[in-house]
Design a protein around this motif. Structure first.
Motif, PDB file in Angstrom:
ATOM      1  N   VAL A 106       2.995   3.416   3.011  1.00  0.00           N
ATOM      2  CA  VAL A 106       2.246   3.715   4.228  1.00  0.00           C
ATOM      3  C   VAL A 106       2.658   2.736   5.318  1.00  0.00           C
ATOM      4  CG1 VAL A 106       0.309   4.649   2.943  1.00  0.00           C
ATOM      5  CG2 VAL A 106       0.277   2.254   3.592  1.00  0.00           C
ATOM      6  N   ARG A 107       2.421   3.145   6.544  1.00  0.00           N
ATOM      7  CA  ARG A 107       2.883   2.367   7.681  1.00  0.00           C
ATOM      8  C   ARG A 107       1.710   2.054   8.604  1.00  0.00           C
ATOM      9  NH1 ARG A 107       7.143   6.760   9.604  1.00  0.00           N
ATOM     10  NH2 ARG A 107       5.244   7.991   9.271  1.00  0.00           N
ATOM     11  N   VAL A 108       1.903   1.066   9.457  1.00  0.00           N
ATOM     12  CA  VAL A 108       0.847   0.646  10.374  1.00  0.00           C
ATOM     13  C   VAL A 108       1.466   0.371  11.742  1.00  0.00           C
ATOM     14  CG1 VAL A 108       1.042  -1.820   9.855  1.00  0.00           C
ATOM     15  CG2 VAL A 108      -1.157  -0.895  10.611  1.00  0.00           C
ATOM     16  N   ALA A 109       0.664   0.569  12.786  1.00  0.00           N
ATOM     17  CA  ALA A 109       1.129   0.312  14.151  1.00  0.00           C
ATOM     18  C   ALA A 109      -0.055  -0.132  14.995  1.00  0.00           C
ATOM     19  CB  ALA A 109       1.772   1.559  14.762  1.00  0.00           C
ATOM     20  N   ALA A 110       0.258  -0.791  16.103  1.00  0.00           N
ATOM     21  CA  ALA A 110      -0.771  -1.279  17.030  1.00  0.00           C
ATOM     22  C   ALA A 110      -0.664  -0.518  18.339  1.00  0.00           C
ATOM     23  CB  ALA A 110      -0.606  -2.773  17.276  1.00  0.00           C
ATOM     24  N   LEU A 111      -1.816  -0.048  18.804  1.00  0.00           N
ATOM     25  CA  LEU A 111      -1.911   0.666  20.077  1.00  0.00           C
ATOM     26  C   LEU A 111      -2.527  -0.281  21.096  1.00  0.00           C
ATOM     27  CD1 LEU A 111      -1.541   3.561  21.298  1.00  0.00           C
ATOM     28  CD2 LEU A 111      -3.881   4.042  20.582  1.00  0.00           C
ATOM     29  N   GLY A 112      -1.827  -0.496  22.201  1.00  0.00           N
ATOM     30  CA  GLY A 112      -2.318  -1.390  23.237  1.00  0.00           C
ATOM     31  C   GLY A 112      -3.036  -0.613  24.332  1.00  0.00           C
ATOM     32  N   TYR A 113      -4.215  -1.087  24.724  1.00  0.00           N
ATOM     33  CA  TYR A 113      -5.004  -0.466  25.788  1.00  0.00           C
ATOM     34  C   TYR A 113      -5.058  -1.399  26.990  1.00  0.00           C
ATOM     35  CZ  TYR A 113      -7.016   3.334  22.926  1.00  0.00           C
ATOM     36  OH  TYR A 113      -7.208   4.459  22.165  1.00  0.00           O
ATOM     37  N   GLY A 114      -5.644  -0.902  28.074  1.00  0.00           N
ATOM     38  CA  GLY A 114      -5.931  -1.743  29.233  1.00  0.00           C
ATOM     39  C   GLY A 114      -4.685  -2.337  29.867  1.00  0.00           C
ATOM     40  N   LYS A 115      -4.767  -3.608  30.199  1.00  0.00           N
ATOM     41  CA  LYS A 115      -3.658  -4.275  30.888  1.00  0.00           C
ATOM     42  C   LYS A 115      -2.412  -4.355  30.019  1.00  0.00           C
ATOM     43  CE  LYS A 115      -6.475  -7.015  34.059  1.00  0.00           C
ATOM     44  NZ  LYS A 115      -6.828  -8.365  34.555  1.00  0.00           N
ATOM     45  N   LEU A 116      -2.590  -4.510  28.713  1.00  0.00           N
ATOM     46  CA  LEU A 116      -1.434  -4.531  27.816  1.00  0.00           C
ATOM     47  C   LEU A 116      -0.754  -3.173  27.800  1.00  0.00           C
ATOM     48  CD1 LEU A 116       0.318  -5.871  25.611  1.00  0.00           C
ATOM     49  CD2 LEU A 116      -1.431  -5.186  23.944  1.00  0.00           C
TER      50      LEU A 116
ATOM     51  N   PRO B 158       0.827  -1.211   0.000  1.00  0.00           N
ATOM     52  CA  PRO B 158       0.000   0.000   0.000  1.00  0.00           C
ATOM     53  C   PRO B 158       0.859   1.259   0.000  1.00  0.00           C
ATOM     54  CG  PRO B 158       0.082  -0.931   2.200  1.00  0.00           C
ATOM     55  CD  PRO B 158       0.823  -1.889   1.312  1.00  0.00           C
ATOM     56  N   GLY B 159       0.387   2.278  -0.703  1.00  0.00           N
ATOM     57  CA  GLY B 159       1.102   3.545  -0.758  1.00  0.00           C
ATOM     58  C   GLY B 159       0.130   4.687  -0.955  1.00  0.00           C
ATOM     59  N   CYS B 160       0.644   5.902  -1.030  1.00  0.00           N
ATOM     60  CA  CYS B 160      -0.212   7.067  -1.238  1.00  0.00           C
ATOM     61  C   CYS B 160       0.639   8.236  -1.680  1.00  0.00           C
ATOM     62  CB  CYS B 160      -0.963   7.418   0.047  1.00  0.00           C
ATOM     63  SG  CYS B 160       0.093   7.990   1.390  1.00  0.00           S
ATOM     64  N   MET B 161      -0.045   9.333  -2.081  1.00  0.00           N
ATOM     65  CA  MET B 161       0.595  10.606  -2.395  1.00  0.00           C
ATOM     66  C   MET B 161      -0.032  11.677  -1.533  1.00  0.00           C
ATOM     67  SD  MET B 161       1.037  10.505  -6.508  1.00  0.00           S
ATOM     68  CE  MET B 161       1.961   9.169  -7.289  1.00  0.00           C
ATOM     69  N   GLU B 162       0.742  12.633  -1.124  1.00  0.00           N
ATOM     70  CA  GLU B 162       0.221  13.697  -0.272  1.00  0.00           C
ATOM     71  C   GLU B 162      -0.786  14.536  -1.036  1.00  0.00           C
ATOM     72  OE1 GLU B 162       0.770  13.651   2.794  1.00  0.00           O
ATOM     73  OE2 GLU B 162       2.434  12.238   2.838  1.00  0.00           O
TER      74      GLU B 162
ATOM     75  N   VAL C 248      -5.577  -2.387  -5.238  1.00  0.00           N
ATOM     76  CA  VAL C 248      -6.640  -2.494  -4.239  1.00  0.00           C
ATOM     77  C   VAL C 248      -6.588  -1.242  -3.378  1.00  0.00           C
ATOM     78  CG1 VAL C 248      -7.418  -3.782  -2.209  1.00  0.00           C
ATOM     79  CG2 VAL C 248      -6.592  -5.014  -4.216  1.00  0.00           C
ATOM     80  N   ASP C 249      -7.765  -0.680  -3.079  1.00  0.00           N
ATOM     81  CA  ASP C 249      -7.826   0.491  -2.207  1.00  0.00           C
ATOM     82  C   ASP C 249      -7.171   0.182  -0.864  1.00  0.00           C
ATOM     83  OD1 ASP C 249      -9.308   3.253  -1.799  1.00  0.00           O
ATOM     84  OD2 ASP C 249      -9.596   2.075   0.029  1.00  0.00           O
ATOM     85  N   ASN C 250      -6.454   1.144  -0.329  1.00  0.00           N
ATOM     86  CA  ASN C 250      -5.746   0.920   0.931  1.00  0.00           C
ATOM     87  C   ASN C 250      -6.672   0.499   2.067  1.00  0.00           C
ATOM     88  OD1 ASN C 250      -3.295   1.496  -0.201  1.00  0.00           O
ATOM     89  ND2 ASN C 250      -3.033   3.479   0.809  1.00  0.00           N
ATOM     90  N   GLN C 251      -7.889   1.043   2.098  1.00  0.00           N
ATOM     91  CA  GLN C 251      -8.795   0.679   3.181  1.00  0.00           C
ATOM     92  C   GLN C 251      -9.172  -0.793   3.111  1.00  0.00           C
ATOM     93  OE1 GLN C 251      -9.405   3.101   5.626  1.00  0.00           O
ATOM     94  NE2 GLN C 251      -9.916   1.192   6.675  1.00  0.00           N
TER      95      GLN C 251
END
Length: 336
Positions: A184-194, A167-171, A226-229
């Motif tokens: 494009v990049r992805v990350a995971a946000l941990g909530y709660g006990k994690l 996946p990629g994009c242009m500004e 394929v669309d990024n979403q």
């Protein structure tokens, strides 16, 4: 220690010890000469209930995990002393991953199960012996989870990009002729006990996934893009599957993604800009409270830094402090 002996034991002896660990107290007493009382206590309290060792003796593609997993991990990780540093655990996991690089992703994830069982068992040994304080037990269990989530995220990303492209994009304002496409990049946000370094032995993982795709041409780099979403939806579904699937070696974790913006009605993976708008314009007080225990736990390092900066910005600028006390009291009353 029991697992050190298991690592060196012939297959026949290993099976005999495993059978004893599943048996009665009399069976354990019969094997008393093999191990000190502490490890026998672990066998009785942990293995019979959670199949910690027997889970490590499963087969993938006909190959026993006894040699690659029990020998290398149990002997090195499950000695009765405080837990390994996270960098040492990561190194051992990378060694295991290299040995299994020839098998498919699902089989590699199966290898993470005995890795987790061995790592958690080492923490349990130190916990039972009193050599690891309660706060450190939670820290170690959380670190193990982070390492596994990062590895599973990498597996899911690799699998989805192989199928759908990168996946990629242009500004904004850029075109194929005037602009430069970026990944494009992805990350995971941990909530709660994690997020709060409070995981227990049976805790689930509260995760929210964010990406930084924006602007135009948000699609993969294939001839039929394929669309990024769509890509991110399938990526998140695959990652959750890898973390929660039942295999011959067991299951890694339960995963809860309902804390994402708009809850069940929201996207599985949200853009960081949409996350910012939601937190400032739509989020409830309890969602801001949840951010107090949130932190990034996996994904691209640069995006993780941006998310942490945004989290602090939200806590400082989006929380409506005028009626905060009343809203918190109202929530507590509803929870009774």
């Amino acid at each position: 220690a029991l697992l050190t002996r298991l690592a060196a034991a012939p297959d026949g002896d290993m099976r005999a010890i495993l059978e004893a660990s599943r048996g009665t107290d009399a069976d354990l007493d019969a094997a008393a000469h093999l191990e000190p009382p502490l490890v026998r206590q672990l066998v009785a309290a942990k293995i019979r209930d959670n199949n910690v060792i027997s889970g490590a003796y499963k087969h993938v593609d006909g190959t026993s995990f006894a040699a690659p997993i029990v020998s290398s991990l149990a002997a090195q990780m499950l000695e009765v002393n405080p837990g390994l540093a996270p960098r040492q655990v990561k190194r051992l996991l990378l060694q295991t991953a290299r040995r299994l690089s020839h098998v498919d992703v699902d089989r590699q994830v199966e290898a993470l199960c005995p890795f987790k069982q061995a790592a958690v068992s080492r923490v349990a040994l130190a916990d039972l012996s009193g050599r690891l304080p309660l706060m450190s037990v939670s820290d170690r269990l959380t670190e193990i989870a982070e390492i596994i989530v990062q590895r599973a995220l990498e597996y899911a990303w690799s699998q989805m990009t192989a199928q759908l492209g990168e996946p990629g994009c242009m500004e904004d304002g850029e075109t194929a002729q005037t602009g430069t496409r970026r990944a494009v990049r992805v990350a995971a946000l941990g909530y709660g006990k994690l997020g709060g370094f409070e995981l227990g032995y049976g805790s689930d993982l509260d995760l929210v996934f964010l990406h930084d795709s924006t602007g135009s041409a948000q699609e993969t780099d294939r001839a039929s893009p394929v669309d990024n979403q769509v890509f991110f939806l399938r990526f998140a579904q695959r990652l959750i599957h890898l973390l929660t699937m039942h295999s011959a070696a067991g299951r890694l974790y339960e995963v809860d993604v309902r804390l994402r913006p708009s809850g069940k009605g929201g996207f599985l993976v949200t853009s960081i800009e949409a996350f910012r708008r939601y937190q400032f314009e739509e989020a409830w007080t309890w969602e801001h409270q949840a951010l107090l225990h949130a932190r990034t736990v996996a994904g691209d390092a640069g995006l993780r830094d941006r998310i942490e900066a945004l989290r602090l910005m939200v806590l400082r600028g989006a929380v409506k402090r005028g009626d905060l006390r009343e809203k918190v009291a109202e929530m507590r009353e509803r929870m009774r």
